[in-house]
Design a protein around this motif. Structure first.
Motif, short mmCIF file in Angstrom:
data_model
loop_
_atom_site.label_atom_id
_atom_site.label_comp_id
_atom_site.label_asym_id
_atom_site.label_seq_id
_atom_site.Cartn_x
_atom_site.Cartn_y
_atom_site.Cartn_z
N MET A 192 -5.86 57.01 68.70
CA MET A 192 -7.11 57.43 68.10
C MET A 192 -6.93 57.46 66.58
O MET A 192 -5.79 57.48 66.10
N PRO A 193 -8.01 57.44 65.84
CA PRO A 193 -7.87 57.58 64.39
C PRO A 193 -7.19 58.91 64.04
O PRO A 193 -7.29 59.88 64.80
N ILE A 194 -6.51 58.92 62.92
CA ILE A 194 -5.98 60.18 62.39
C ILE A 194 -6.99 60.71 61.39
O ILE A 194 -7.22 60.11 60.34
N ILE A 195 -7.62 61.81 61.73
CA ILE A 195 -8.58 62.45 60.83
C ILE A 195 -7.88 63.64 60.21
O ILE A 195 -7.43 64.55 60.92
N VAL A 196 -7.75 63.66 58.90
CA VAL A 196 -6.96 64.70 58.25
C VAL A 196 -7.75 65.32 57.10
O VAL A 196 -8.48 64.63 56.38
N GLU A 197 -7.63 66.62 56.98
CA GLU A 197 -8.29 67.36 55.91
C GLU A 197 -7.23 68.01 55.04
O GLU A 197 -6.36 68.73 55.53
N PHE A 198 -7.30 67.74 53.72
CA PHE A 198 -6.38 68.33 52.76
C PHE A 198 -7.07 69.47 52.03
O PHE A 198 -8.21 69.32 51.56
N THR A 199 -6.40 70.61 51.93
CA THR A 199 -6.88 71.73 51.13
C THR A 199 -5.98 71.85 49.90
O THR A 199 -4.75 71.83 50.02
N ILE B 259 -1.37 70.19 47.20
CA ILE B 259 -1.87 70.43 48.55
C ILE B 259 -1.28 71.74 49.07
O ILE B 259 -0.06 71.95 49.01
N THR B 260 -2.14 72.58 49.61
CA THR B 260 -1.67 73.84 50.18
C THR B 260 -1.74 73.87 51.70
O THR B 260 -1.07 74.66 52.35
N LYS B 261 -2.61 72.99 52.28
CA LYS B 261 -2.74 72.98 53.73
C LYS B 261 -3.22 71.60 54.19
O LYS B 261 -4.01 70.94 53.50
N SER C 283 -1.90 71.69 62.35
CA SER C 283 -1.93 72.25 61.00
C SER C 283 -0.55 72.29 60.38
O SER C 283 0.46 72.42 61.08
N PHE C 284 -0.52 72.19 59.06
CA PHE C 284 0.73 72.32 58.32
C PHE C 284 0.43 72.97 56.98
O PHE C 284 -0.51 72.54 56.30
N PRO C 285 1.18 74.01 56.58
CA PRO C 285 2.24 74.69 57.35
C PRO C 285 1.66 75.42 58.57
O PRO C 285 0.53 75.90 58.53
N ARG C 286 2.46 75.50 59.62
CA ARG C 286 2.02 76.20 60.82
C ARG C 286 2.29 77.69 60.73
O ARG C 286 1.64 78.49 61.37
N LYS D 243 4.67 80.83 58.04
CA LYS D 243 5.33 81.07 56.75
C LYS D 243 6.68 80.39 56.66
O LYS D 243 7.13 79.99 55.59
N GLU D 244 7.39 80.29 57.79
CA GLU D 244 8.72 79.70 57.77
C GLU D 244 8.68 78.18 57.76
O GLU D 244 9.68 77.52 57.51
N ASP D 245 7.54 77.61 58.06
CA ASP D 245 7.44 76.17 58.22
C ASP D 245 6.71 75.59 57.01
O ASP D 245 5.65 75.00 57.13
N GLY D 246 7.25 75.77 55.85
CA GLY D 246 6.63 75.28 54.63
C GLY D 246 7.05 73.87 54.29
O GLY D 246 7.78 73.21 55.01
N PHE D 247 6.59 73.37 53.13
CA PHE D 247 6.89 72.01 52.73
C PHE D 247 8.38 71.79 52.56
O PHE D 247 8.92 70.74 52.90
N SER D 248 9.09 72.78 52.06
CA SER D 248 10.51 72.60 51.77
C SER D 248 11.37 72.60 53.02
O SER D 248 12.53 72.23 52.96
N LYS D 249 10.82 73.02 54.17
CA LYS D 249 11.63 73.12 55.39
C LYS D 249 11.78 71.77 56.09
O LYS D 249 12.69 71.58 56.87
N PHE D 250 10.86 70.84 55.85
CA PHE D 250 10.86 69.61 56.63
C PHE D 250 12.08 68.75 56.31
O PHE D 250 12.58 68.04 57.18
N LYS D 251 12.58 68.83 55.08
CA LYS D 251 13.74 68.03 54.72
C LYS D 251 14.93 68.38 55.59
O LYS D 251 15.61 67.50 56.14
N ASN D 252 15.18 69.66 55.75
CA ASN D 252 16.30 70.08 56.60
C ASN D 252 16.08 69.69 58.05
O ASN D 252 17.00 69.30 58.77
N LYS D 253 14.82 69.78 58.49
CA LYS D 253 14.51 69.41 59.87
C LYS D 253 14.77 67.94 60.09
O LYS D 253 15.31 67.52 61.13
N MET D 254 14.41 67.11 59.12
CA MET D 254 14.60 65.68 59.24
C MET D 254 16.09 65.34 59.25
O MET D 254 16.55 64.47 59.98
#
Length: 709
Positions: free
Chosen positions: A631-638, A671-673, A691-694, A696-707
């Motif tokens: 399906m299309p990816i419909i995304v909203e940036f805040t 981008i905040t959300k 949603s992202f972040p999901r 408080k612990e799952d912020g932008f800086s956490k994805f690098k370590n996860k990857m």
């Protein structure tokens, strides 16, 4: 020597592993891409049905004409009929026999329909149900065929197989020829309120009157075409009908004090209506803003207190219809109003008992009128002279007439829930005049082609009737529970109605949702509406198949939708698109000629914005797709200033990787959300990953370590 042996053994294992890997990488596979074309699933185009989805130059269909004399015996609750059938063989084939549908035989004493239903002994039950199931004499239903004769009066050989009858022709019927024969029959009418059924009578103990809503009451010819040959599948009670168009001449004899509505143009109004009723009818033909009462409640109440022993005959002619039905009662109130369909006056009418008033008086005929207007706008101008809604306390549809539910409380009040349900069903059943009464698909084989398309159109008419109409079926969010359910009890849309568990969700809800998503999200209103109208106009008064619909929608819009048909109609896959994670970068002048992107693991602002650059923030967003549907990816940036921006990536973004895709985004604002499908447009079955972040612990800086992990 020992070391040499170990070396040789190690080399053997390494070599074996290498060869195994080589073998694995060289192993072939078929095309499993979700965007492969539907050619292997759709029938090969031909001169009857083209690759564009239009009827071909060799397209043919049969024609069947009926002349019937019908007697409604109110005292015995029986129908007696005598019909002459004229069958026109317009096909290129020679037919050694003909097939006739005997739908009433589903209710015969020897019917196999009850035998295919599973059953159990309940721990307890009501006395009424116990008596009905274990003590009462079974209802003596089914056609009682008195004779089947040639037009000259001689006996005609025939064979009855449950709900089908084969006419054994003495000589094969050649292309271009016609054959006439006669059938005489009768049957006991079922009480549809106590015994169920798609037609029958409702009994009122007060004054001992019956409301009759009569359909499937005559032996009807099966469809013969180049797709199915004879469509002579047995009628088990659920999957509906496949019928040919033709002309009807029908005379219906009823008690003299009955009010009747039926398919076709009434030929003798002055013989069946009073002078007062005729005068009111003429007024209704010129009144476009509100219903005119033809027979009032006061008049109907007076009539129902006595029973006339005399009879009268209603004479109708119906041209180019696929079926015939009628409703009759001395209890009926009758109202009507004129509807302007592109300069042509069509009559919207209602027949209802006092038990249904004022609900029907307030809304029934108005709902009929709105349906004709909305459907005509999106398909083709309604071609018949009238459409009738009958207080039949069921939901069934026939050409120009339908039977609908809904009654107020005894004191005349009714809730919004009762009102909207009655309007909803009325719009739906009147809408069936378009699908399948005119766009004449095979209901026995493909229930969704009439129910699904009609449920989608119903939504548009409901919103025209009331912009705040509480639509319960068709919005994507409303199909999620069904699609996310137990897969063992879900069938693809492309399934015969008799073989699915959740009939309503499968044949009505899911295809309606699919069309809503195509119009509102994927194609857009302009492209979808043009393609849908093209399909309706190409196939009005013809027999379309699913392939004709799929091909026309693409042909008329210029949009490749094979991936959509495959996923939504041929599988039970679900939509589930989420955000795997986000990485943030900032740009830095490395040299006079080079810009370096450096990952920013902090939550602060980026630094060292390059000169003349419009963007300050750079992001890599990785989307995953646990669901099987593309399906299309419909995304909203805040953004940090509170503003929002919406972006849609076409479904084709998944063409190379069906599991995960990454998109780079740049902005002059932070981008905040990020939210996928913020307005619930795609029937996503799991929004917990949207949603992202999901947290408080799952912020932008956490994805690098996860990857990394």
């Amino acid at each position: 020597m020992k070391k040499l042996g170990l070396l040789i053994l190690s080399m053997f294992f390494i070599s074996s592993a290498f060869l195994a890997q080589e073998s694995k990488t060289k192993q072939g596979h078929t095309n499993q891409n979700k965007f492969k074309q539907l050619k292997e699933l759709l029938p090969t185009p031909n001169l009857q049905r083209t690759a564009s989805g239009a009827p071909g130059i060799k397209y043919t269909q049969q024609k069947v004409d009926y002349t019937m004399d019908i007697l409604l015996d109110d005292a015995k609750t029986r129908i007696y009929g005598d019909e002459t059938i004229t069958y026109h063989n317009n096909s290129d084939d020679t037919l050694p026999y003909l097939w006739v549908q005997l739908d009433q035989n589903m209710r015969a004493a020897d019917s196999k329909t009850p035998d295919i239903q599973t059953s159990r002994i309940p721990s307890k039950t009501s006395k009424t149900r116990f008596n009905k199931a274990y003590i009462e004499t079974p209802f003596d239903g089914g056609f009682k065929i008195e004779s089947v004769k040639n037009i000259d009066g001689s006996n005609l050989s025939h064979t009855i197989n449950q709900t089908m009858m084969r006419i054994n022709l003495a000589q094969p019927l050649a292309s271009g020829e016609k054959f006439q024969f006669k059938i005489k029959w009768w049957y006991n009418i079922n009480n549809h309120r106590t015994q169920g059924g798609r037609s029958g009578y409702e009994h009122f103990t007060e004054n001992r009157n019956n409301n009759y809503v009569i359909a499937q009451f005559y032996p009807r010819m099966c469809v013969y075409d180049n797709v199915e040959g004879w469509q002579n599948d047995q009628f088990w009670g659920r999957s509906e009908f496949a019928l040919e168009f033709g002309d009807f001449t029908v005379n219906i004899t009823t008690p003299e004090d009955h009010m009747l509505g039926a398919t076709g143009i009434l030929q003798n109004p002055e013989e069946v209506f009073t002078r007062k009723e005729l005068k009111r009818l003429e007024k209704a033909k010129k009144t476009f803003d509100k219903p005119v009462i033809i027979r009032t409640q006061k008049e109907a109440e007076k009539i129902e207190k006595t029973k006339s022993k005399k009879t009268k005959t209603w004479k109708f002619v119906a041209k180019n219809v696929r079926d015939y039905a009628f409703a009759s009662s001395r209890k009926f109130i009758f109202d009507a109003m004129a509807v302007d369909i592109n300069g042509k006056t069509v009559m919207a009418q209602s027949l209802y008992s006092k038990e249904a008033n004022p609900l029907y008086g307030d809304h029934s005929t108005r709902a009929v009128a709105q349906t004709l207007k909305t459907y005509s706008r999106y398909t083709f101008d309604y071609p018949y002279h009238k459409a009738i809604s009958v207080d039949g306390q069921m939901g069934m549809e026939y050409p120009q007439i339908c039977f609908n539910p809904g009654r107020p409380n005894p004191d005349g009040t009714y809730s919004d829930r009762t009102k909207y349900r009655m309007i909803k069903v009325t719009i739906h059943e009147v809408g069936h005049n378009f699908f399948p009464m005119i766009v004449n698909s095979d209901e026995r084989q493909w229930t969704w082609m009439d129910e699904g398309l009609n449920s989608y159109m119903e939504m548009l008419a409901e919103l025209d009737y009331d912009p705040n109409f509480p639509i319960t079926r068709g919005y994507p969010k409303n199909i999620v529970r069904y699609m996310a359910g137990d897969q063992s009890r879900i069938a693809p849309i492309m399934s015969k109605g008799d073989h699915v568990y959740s009939f309503g969700s499968n044949a009505y809800g899911k295809p309606a949702t699919a069309l809503w998503i195509l119009r509102e999200t994927i194609m857009g209103k302009e492209l979808f509406d043009h393609a849908f109208k093209t399909y309706a106009q190409r196939w009005k008064f013809k027999h379309p198949t699913p392939a004709d619909f799929f091909r026309t929608m693409e042909d008329a819009s210029g949009v490749d939708l094979d991936w959509f048909w495959r996923g939504w109609f041929y599988t039970t896959d679900v939509t589930d698109i989420g955000i795997e994670g986000v990485r943030k970068f900032y740009a830095k002048d490395a040299t006079n000629e080079t810009i370096e992107f450096i990952e920013d693991t902090s939550e602060g602002l980026s630094i060292n914005k390059p000169k003349k650059a419009k963007s300050k923030y750079f992001y890599e967003i990785t989307y995953n797709k646990p669901g099987g549907l593309v399906m299309p990816i419909i995304v909203e940036f805040t953004y940090d200033d509170g503003t929002k921006q919406k972006k849609m990536y076409p479904a084709e973004i998944w063409r190379y990787n069906d599991k995960q895709v990454t998109k780079a985004v740049h902005s002059d604002k932070q981008i905040t959300k990020i939210v996928v499908d913020p307005e619930l447009e795609t029937a996503d079955v799991d929004t917990s990953n949207n949603s992202f972040p999901r947290n408080k612990e799952d912020g932008f800086s956490k994805f690098k370590n996860k990857m990394k992990n």
